[in-house]
Every structure is written in C-alpha cells, then in structure tokens.
Motif scaffolding. Structure first.
Motif, PDB file in Angstrom:
ATOM      1  N   HIS A 161       0.806  -1.218   0.000  1.00  0.00           N
ATOM      2  CA  HIS A 161       0.000   0.000   0.000  1.00  0.00           C
ATOM      3  C   HIS A 161       0.837   1.264   0.000  1.00  0.00           C
ATOM      4  O   HIS A 161       0.293   2.368   0.062  1.00  0.00           O
ATOM      5  N   MET A 172      -3.139   8.824   3.885  1.00  0.00           N
ATOM      6  CA  MET A 172      -4.214   8.140   4.591  1.00  0.00           C
ATOM      7  C   MET A 172      -3.858   6.702   4.913  1.00  0.00           C
ATOM      8  O   MET A 172      -2.899   6.155   4.375  1.00  0.00           O
ATOM      9  N   MET A 173      -4.668   6.123   5.785  1.00  0.00           N
ATOM     10  CA  MET A 173      -4.620   4.694   6.047  1.00  0.00           C
ATOM     11  C   MET A 173      -6.065   4.186   6.123  1.00  0.00           C
ATOM     12  O   MET A 173      -6.939   4.852   6.663  1.00  0.00           O
ATOM     13  N   LEU A 174      -6.270   2.996   5.556  1.00  0.00           N
ATOM     14  CA  LEU A 174      -7.568   2.329   5.728  1.00  0.00           C
ATOM     15  C   LEU A 174      -7.670   1.831   7.162  1.00  0.00           C
ATOM     16  O   LEU A 174      -6.632   1.615   7.806  1.00  0.00           O
ATOM     17  N   GLY A 179       0.487   3.788  -5.065  1.00  0.00           N
ATOM     18  CA  GLY A 179      -0.847   4.194  -5.510  1.00  0.00           C
ATOM     19  C   GLY A 179      -1.602   5.010  -4.483  1.00  0.00           C
ATOM     20  O   GLY A 179      -1.023   5.590  -3.565  1.00  0.00           O
ATOM     21  N   LYS A 180      -2.899   5.014  -4.646  1.00  0.00           N
ATOM     22  CA  LYS A 180      -3.745   5.789  -3.729  1.00  0.00           C
ATOM     23  C   LYS A 180      -5.165   5.264  -3.835  1.00  0.00           C
ATOM     24  O   LYS A 180      -5.482   4.452  -4.714  1.00  0.00           O
ATOM     25  N   THR A 181      -6.016   5.712  -2.914  1.00  0.00           N
ATOM     26  CA  THR A 181      -7.423   5.309  -2.959  1.00  0.00           C
ATOM     27  C   THR A 181      -8.214   6.416  -3.658  1.00  0.00           C
ATOM     28  O   THR A 181      -7.780   7.558  -3.741  1.00  0.00           O
ATOM     29  N   TRP A 187      -1.613  10.916  -2.385  1.00  0.00           N
ATOM     30  CA  TRP A 187      -0.291  10.597  -1.824  1.00  0.00           C
ATOM     31  C   TRP A 187       0.737  11.486  -2.460  1.00  0.00           C
ATOM     32  O   TRP A 187       0.624  11.848  -3.617  1.00  0.00           O
ATOM     33  N   PHE A 220       5.563   2.844   3.895  1.00  0.00           N
ATOM     34  CA  PHE A 220       4.210   2.596   4.428  1.00  0.00           C
ATOM     35  C   PHE A 220       4.309   2.364   5.941  1.00  0.00           C
ATOM     36  O   PHE A 220       3.517   2.873   6.724  1.00  0.00           O
ATOM     37  N   ASP A 273      -5.485  -1.051   7.378  1.00  0.00           N
ATOM     38  CA  ASP A 273      -4.048  -0.727   7.466  1.00  0.00           C
ATOM     39  C   ASP A 273      -3.685  -0.413   8.913  1.00  0.00           C
ATOM     40  O   ASP A 273      -2.716  -0.901   9.464  1.00  0.00           O
TER      41      ASP A 273
END
Ligand code: 1LX
Length: 290
Positions: free
Chosen positions: A172, A227-229, A175-177, A188, A199, A232
């Motif tokens: 992770h 960010m973090m999910l 890339g990015k969400t 990002w 990460f 994550d």
C-alpha cells in the motif's frame, strides 16, 4: 480442483522478457495517468485481486484461470477502478496472444513492482485460462473497513503468518485510494510511485486522525495528506502485527525479501508447478540499456 501449470512449449525467458518490456515501456509512456500515480500501482492491485479469490476449501479461484477477464469477476464492487488495468493489458495480450490471462495479470504486477524499484520477483509461467463456469463468486476479496481480527481471519485461507500478512500489506505504499472507486480518499505525495518501506514508517510515525471522508467512510488521515484504511491501521493496533511493522519500518532490505516471498506465494497459491518449471527473474528496463 487441481490447477496444473502447463509447460510453456517453445516459449522461453526471452519471450516473457519481451512481454515484461512491453508492459514496462507502456507504464513509462503513460506516467501521467491518474494525476501522475501511473498504471503501476493498478497493475499490482489487479495481480492481487486476481489471486485473492483463492479458497483453500476446494482450491478454487486464485490467479490460475485468468477469470478476471470475465465481467462477472471484474464487476465485483471491491474491484472498482481495475478496468483501467485490464484495458491497459488488453493490447499487450493482442501483441502476445500465446500468453494466458493468468500469466499476463500476474506478470503485470511483477513488472510494476520491479519497475517501481521494488524487489526482484521470481515468476513462473504456466497458468491456463479456464471458462466462465470457473469464475468465482463475489465475496472472496477483503473489505477495508475492519480490524485486526478480521484481517487475520481473512488471510487464513492463504495460510499466511502474521509476518507474511504485514509484509504483503506494505504494498500500500504504491498508488492511492479513490472516492469514486473504493470510497476512500487518499492523495499521496508523488514518491509513492516508488516501492519502499515507507508505508510502515508512515504508519508508525504520523499523527493519525480517525475521520469520516466525503463518501461517509471512516479512515485515518495525516497532515501530509496521506491516509490509512482501517485495515491498514489495524497493523499498529494489534501487538502481534506491530512487531513486524516496526521491523519493516527499520529495515527495507528485510521488507523487500519478505515481500518478495509472500507475493510469490500469493500469485502462485493453488497452482501445481512441475519442479522442472523455471523461475524467471526479469531484467528491468534500466538494466537492459546497453
Ligand atoms: N496507497 C494506498 C492504497 C490503498 C490503501 C492505502 N492505505 C495507505 C495507503 N494506501
């Protein structure tokens, strides 16, 4: 179900290096895609989603049959956005129609990881396209909303250890969400086209705020705009996962070695390879400049 790898009659290292080079060159040619994120991270995600449908109950799913080419699988709501990746690879398939889709989708991820300065990934060909009746049902991909107990249980089907789970999720960094795809929002900084252990250092060092995003989903945000999910963040909340987060934050070589090993296990899960089947380690574009 048995997924027997086919011997690649008449195709050798140089043939597959040509496919690698075509993918790698197209990643370079289209580096402005998605605001400069490029196609690499999406190719990695396609290789992951192709493999993550594996079910150890009956050895179904996984990368072998290349079933992501069927709309039934590609329309899984958790795979939104990946049509860009399959659209990217379709002309490559036309150029090399002797390759299977399973080999193409996994080789796409290998190429992206290596071209984005990640570890070398030994790769074996021999996946064979299977028919529409073999497309796995939705519901086999992981959901990003949950905590460490969910994550640990999810990866049980791969028989991955805590260490392997932490190493794998380190991808992770790439890339990015996208709100319109996953419902998460993660711009990002531009260095996340580089495969590194950042990460883990981000996860440990940033001051994370648990917030609702514009799609109404909760996520962790940090001042740098990263960010973090929830899944994550679970890796630092769970004491057993946290041990490996710290190891990888402090040792990129260890992360690269462990990521290489777990990624190979992921993209080969469920496939029986003849022990004579060669593992190819491809050269990057840079390594081939005379
Ligand atoms: N790049 C990226 C994609 C998906 C999830 C995620 N969490 C942190 C970073 N990240």
């Amino acid at each position: 179900i048995v997924h027997l790898a086919r011997k690649e009659e008449g195709k050798d290292y140089n043939d597959f290096q040509k496919v690698y080079n075509a993918i790698a060159q197209k990643i370079r040619d289209k580096k402005d895609y998605d605001d400069g994120t490029g196609y690499g991270p999406k190719l990695v995600r396609l290789s992951w989603h192709s493999s993550a449908t594996y079910d150890k109950k009956d050895n179904s799913g996984g990368s072998y049959g290349g079933t992501f080419r069927y709309p039934k699988e590609a329309t899984d709501p958790l795979s939104k956005g990946l049509s860009d990746a399959t659209d990217f690879l379709a002309p490559i398939y036309d150029q090399f129609p002797w390759i299977s889709h399973g080999d193409l989708y996994t080789l796409g991820g290998v190429t992206a990881i290596q071209e984005l300065h990640g570890p070398k990934i030994p790769w074996r060909p021999g996946r064979v396209d299977t028919g529409e009746e073999s497309v796995p049902d939705h519901g086999r991909l992981p959901e990003p909303f949950w905590n460490a107990d969910y994550v640990r249980k999810y990866y049980d089907k791969f028989n991955f250890t805590d260490q392997e789970v932490v190493a794998l999720i380190g991808a992770h960094i790439l890339g990015k969400t996208h709100l319109k795809n996953s419902g998460y929002d993660g711009p990002w900084d531009d260095d996340t086209n580089i495969f590194s252990n950042e990460f883990f250092s981000n996860l440990l060092k940033e001051d994370w705020k648990y917030e609702k995003n514009a799609a109404g989903n909760m996520q962790y945000d940090a001042k740098k705009g990263i960010m973090m999910l929830p899944s994550d963040y679970a890796l630092r909340q769970d004491p057993k996962y946290l041990v490996y987060v710290k190891k990888y934050a402090n040792d990129q070589d260890l992360f690269f070695e462990d990521f290489k090993n777990v990624y190979v296990k992921l993209i080969e899960r469920g496939i029986t390879f003849d022990e004579s089947c060669p593992r190819y380690v491809f050269k990057t574009i840079d390594e081939q400049q005379d």
